[in-house]
Design an enzyme around this catalytic site. Structure first.
Site, PDB file in Angstrom:
ATOM      1  N   ARG A 183      19.089 -56.149 -15.841  1.00 29.82           N
ATOM      2  CA  ARG A 183      19.145 -57.608 -15.892  1.00 29.82           C
ATOM      3  C   ARG A 183      19.490 -58.020 -17.319  1.00 29.82           C
ATOM      4  O   ARG A 183      19.297 -57.240 -18.268  1.00 29.82           O
ATOM      5  CB  ARG A 183      17.802 -58.220 -15.497  1.00 29.82           C
ATOM      6  N   LYS A 208      10.989 -57.841 -14.216  1.00 27.72           N
ATOM      7  CA  LYS A 208      10.216 -58.979 -13.724  1.00 27.72           C
ATOM      8  C   LYS A 208       8.792 -58.549 -13.389  1.00 27.72           C
ATOM      9  O   LYS A 208       8.567 -57.449 -12.896  1.00 27.72           O
ATOM     10  CB  LYS A 208      10.878 -59.571 -12.481  1.00 27.72           C
ATOM     11  N   HIS A 237      25.086 -61.157 -14.305  1.00 30.77           N
ATOM     12  CA  HIS A 237      24.417 -60.701 -13.088  1.00 30.77           C
ATOM     13  C   HIS A 237      25.409 -60.126 -12.087  1.00 30.77           C
ATOM     14  O   HIS A 237      25.042 -59.302 -11.246  1.00 30.77           O
ATOM     15  CB  HIS A 237      23.620 -61.848 -12.459  1.00 30.77           C
ATOM     16  N   ARG A 257      25.471 -56.511 -12.621  1.00 27.41           N
ATOM     17  CA  ARG A 257      24.310 -55.882 -11.980  1.00 27.41           C
ATOM     18  C   ARG A 257      24.557 -55.757 -10.470  1.00 27.41           C
ATOM     19  O   ARG A 257      24.213 -54.726  -9.870  1.00 27.41           O
ATOM     20  CB  ARG A 257      23.070 -56.718 -12.290  1.00 27.41           C
ATOM     21  N   HIS A 294      13.793 -54.197  -7.403  1.00 30.25           N
ATOM     22  CA  HIS A 294      13.477 -55.260  -6.451  1.00 30.25           C
ATOM     23  C   HIS A 294      12.169 -54.953  -5.723  1.00 30.25           C
ATOM     24  O   HIS A 294      11.900 -53.785  -5.404  1.00 30.25           O
ATOM     25  CB  HIS A 294      14.595 -55.424  -5.415  1.00 30.25           C
ATOM     26  N   TYR A 338      22.680 -58.164  -2.716  1.00 29.37           N
ATOM     27  CA  TYR A 338      23.536 -57.638  -3.783  1.00 29.37           C
ATOM     28  C   TYR A 338      24.722 -56.863  -3.218  1.00 29.37           C
ATOM     29  O   TYR A 338      25.581 -56.409  -3.974  1.00 29.37           O
ATOM     30  CB  TYR A 338      22.728 -56.709  -4.705  1.00 29.37           C
TER      31      TYR A 338
END
Length: 327
Positions: free
Chosen positions: A180, A205, A277, A280, A303, A312
């Site tokens: 990210r 995250k 992104h 990614r 994730h 994605y």
């Protein structure tokens, strides 16, 4: 004034440390922001709350702390949802994000025992507002995966100068490691870059750490960056560079700085524009295209839900284009 320190539009992007410096456990806005897990989440929610305060109070650039939250009613949220959907024509997912940001503050305004009387929300009011359903609908994503041809063009225009090696390292960290933007900017050496075992361990995250093995090409690029340019000093792995080519050691790249570098590469390589992104997403799409199990791709991307990983997957559009070309 509801707090000794007011949140202003300039607070956005200043990071979690600034929010935590506001010592006010009676302010529902501050307490809600403090409950969020990351700087990016705080910035996103803050933007949503400023949008609501501008609409609700009818003044631009006014802090959501100026709202008397006890006066917010069910009809206000319904009208605001309609304003976002019809007036501003925002996507359903964005509308829901903005509405849920307001609900988050209202929740704190109900639960915090020491909240200011002008901010105290009753359980009845909160439950009524909580029944407002999310906006429905779906819009086609504008996201894309960068083609193999465009990737080849990007790498071809980068030279072996200090800036060139740094920029190529950035591309490899996105395209071959799936980082990210904030993970790339926060990456530390040697803490997160294990050259012995050829593994990256970014912190993503929710303060979650994951392992990403380095492929042959990516490892070679990172080693070149370390041994020929960066050096072995401890600190931010990717740093700023003076125009003279001298490194600004321990001065990390900003998000806007990375975007500027990528836009420069896009312009020189004459390829279709993309976001950080999108690179990614390209990492995830390339793995899925090669038949890698989606649960392994989920783990590599960091994730928590495979449904997020599925979004994605940009292979469908490629397949559609190939199908059209056959007629």
């Amino acid at each position: 004034m509801l707090s000794t320190k007011m949140i202003t539009p300039k607070t956005q992007g200043r990071g979690k440390s600034y929010i935590y410096a506001i010592d006010n456990n009676r302010d529902p806005v501050v307490m809600y922001l403090k409950s969020l897990g990351s700087i990016n989440s705080q910035s996103t929610i803050l933007k949503a709350l400023f949008s609501f305060s501008k609409w609700y109070l009818g003044k631009p650039k006014i802090s959501p702390q100026e709202i008397k939250w006890s006066t917010v009613e069910y009809s206000d949220i319904v009208d605001y949802q309609r304003h976002l959907s019809i007036g501003r024509k925002l996507q359903p997912a964005t509308v829901n994000l903005y509405i849920n940001a307001v609900k988050g503050v209202l929740n704190k305004a109900m639960k915090i025992s020491k909240v200011e009387p002008i901010n105290k929300v009753t359980r009845e009011t909160y439950d009524e507002i909580g029944e407002i359903k999310n906006a429905k609908g779906k819009r086609l994503t504008k996201a894309r995966a960068v083609s193999a041809e465009d990737q080849h063009s990007l790498f071809n225009i980068i030279d072996n100068s200090t800036v060139g090696v740094r920029d190529k390292t950035i591309l490899y960290l996105f395209l071959k490691c799936g980082l990210r933007l904030n993970e790339l900017c926060d990456l530390q050496y040697p803490r997160d870059v294990d050259v012995i075992n050829k593994v990256l361990t970014p912190i993503g995250k929710g303060d979650k750490e994951r392992e990403i093995p380095l492929g042959t090409e990516a490892f070679a690029c990172l080693i070149k960056w370390i041994r020929e340019v960066r050096g072995e000093y401890k600190g931010y792995f990717v740093c700023r560079v003076w125009r003279s080519g001298e490194l600004k050691e321990n001065e990390p790249l900003s998000h806007s700085g990375v975007r500027y570098i990528l836009q420069k590469c896009i312009k020189i390589a004459l390829v279709q524009t993309f976001s950080p992104h999108d690179l990614r997403r390209t990492f995830g799409t390339d793995l899925l295209r090669k038949g890698v199990d989606i649960f392994l791709v989920q783990e590599l991307l960091g994730h928590s839900n495979p449904a997020t990983t599925k979004r994605y997957d940009m292979r469908n559009m490629v397949d559609k284009r190939k199908a059209i070309e056959t007629i």
